[in-house]
Design an enzyme around this catalytic site. Structure first.
Site, short mmCIF file in Angstrom:
data_model
loop_
_atom_site.label_atom_id
_atom_site.label_comp_id
_atom_site.label_asym_id
_atom_site.label_seq_id
_atom_site.Cartn_x
_atom_site.Cartn_y
_atom_site.Cartn_z
N ASP A 145 -0.06 -7.59 1.87
CA ASP A 145 0.41 -6.20 1.79
C ASP A 145 1.95 -6.16 1.79
O ASP A 145 2.58 -5.77 2.76
CB ASP A 145 -0.14 -5.41 2.97
N HIS B 298 0.82 -1.22 0.00
CA HIS B 298 0.00 0.00 0.00
C HIS B 298 0.85 1.27 0.00
O HIS B 298 0.33 2.36 -0.23
CB HIS B 298 -1.02 -0.01 1.15
N SER C 211 4.42 3.24 6.99
CA SER C 211 4.13 1.88 6.57
C SER C 211 5.34 1.23 5.94
O SER C 211 6.25 1.90 5.47
CB SER C 211 3.01 1.86 5.54
#
EC number: 3.4.21.4
Length: 280
Positions: free
Chosen positions: A134, A87, A234
């Site tokens: 992810d 992402h 992230s």
């Protein structure tokens, strides 16, 4: 209509997609936030303690005059390979990124800077569940000068971590929900939570797409809270004894007692990683 004009339009649209999908925001998920590696309840650390940590810096296609700014974290697998979250990079292209290794800070030009040449994102990202699979692999050039002190590769886990094992999460970002990001590298120690318990905790979160799959693992101080990864970084590492077990992915707000942080499960995703590397 010329082909060059079409290419330019597509690049602009890709940039817009990146802004909304590359780093999910609180409002994007109807008051459900996605931890991007912000460290809550942690402590200042030195890159020598987490030498596999990198800063992934980004610049929009339509703003070439702007500097590259910290967007996500990542982990060094070898001198040309970085592991991060899908992402972080969805809807973007390699030329929009630089990798900075060997630095304690998310700003400035210290450390070693290299270019991202290729992005390989898991083709099953978001399939079957929100933020499923992810993970993404970045290939960089020139190669990073590994030195076993401030720039060092990390081993990838082959087995699932044992529940209760204390892991270390590192990154840059704010230290409280909605706060300002930290320029100094931070770390936090959090115990592994079983997927079964984590799935129970998230049972009332969002719709049925927000569930814990085998491609995820969880960590946090369940029932206590106060220590977690969260928005702002992230793709950063969750490590146990200098072995990469998780990639910071998502969760509900930051450091809440009954919502552990959720990470991409490196051991489960290892066959995909190995296949990508074998295809070089």
């Amino acid at each position: 209509m010329s082909s060059s004009w079409i290419v330019g339009l597509l690049a602009f649209l890709v940039s817009l997609v990146a802004l909304t999908q590359g780093l999910p925001l609180l409002e994007d998920l109807d008051e459900k936030s996605v931890p991007d590696g912000r460290i809550v309840g942690g402590y200042a650390t030195d890159i020598a303690q987490v030498p596999y940590q990198i800063s992934l810096r980004y610049k929009g296609i339509t703003t070439p005059e702007n500097p590259f700014r910290h967007r996500c974290g990542g982990s060094i697998f070898n001198e040309t390979t970085i592991v991060t979250a899908a992402h972080c990079v969805i809807g973007t292209v390699a030329s929009q990124y630089k990798v900075v290794a060997g630095t304690n800070f998310q700003t400035g030009s210290d450390g070693v800077i290299t270019n991202v040449k290729e992005i390989v994102m898991h083709e099953g990202y978001y399939s079957g569940a929100a933020y499923n699979n992810d993970i993404a692999i970045l290939f960089v050039d020139p190669p990073l000068p590994l030195n076993n002190f401030t720039i060092k590769a990390i081993k990838l886990a082959l087995e699932q971590p044992i529940e209760g094992t204390v892991s270390k999460v590192s990154g840059w970002g704010t230290t409280s929900p909605g706060g300002y990001s930290s320029n100094q590298l931070l770390a936090v120690d959090v115990p592994i939570v079983s997927n079964e318990l984590c799935d129970q905790d998230y049972e009332d979160f969002g719709d049925e797409t927000y569930r814990i799959t085998s491609a995820m693992l969880c960590a946090g101080k369940r029932g206590v809270g106060g220590a977690d990864a969260c928005q702002g970084d992230s793709g950063g590492p969750l490590a146990v004894r200098d072995e990469l077990y998780g990639v910071v992915s998502w969760g509900n707000s930051c450091a809440l007692p009954n919502y552990p942080g959720v990470y991409a499960n490196v051991a489960y995703l290892r066959p995909w990683i190995d296949a990508v590397l074998a295809g070089l």
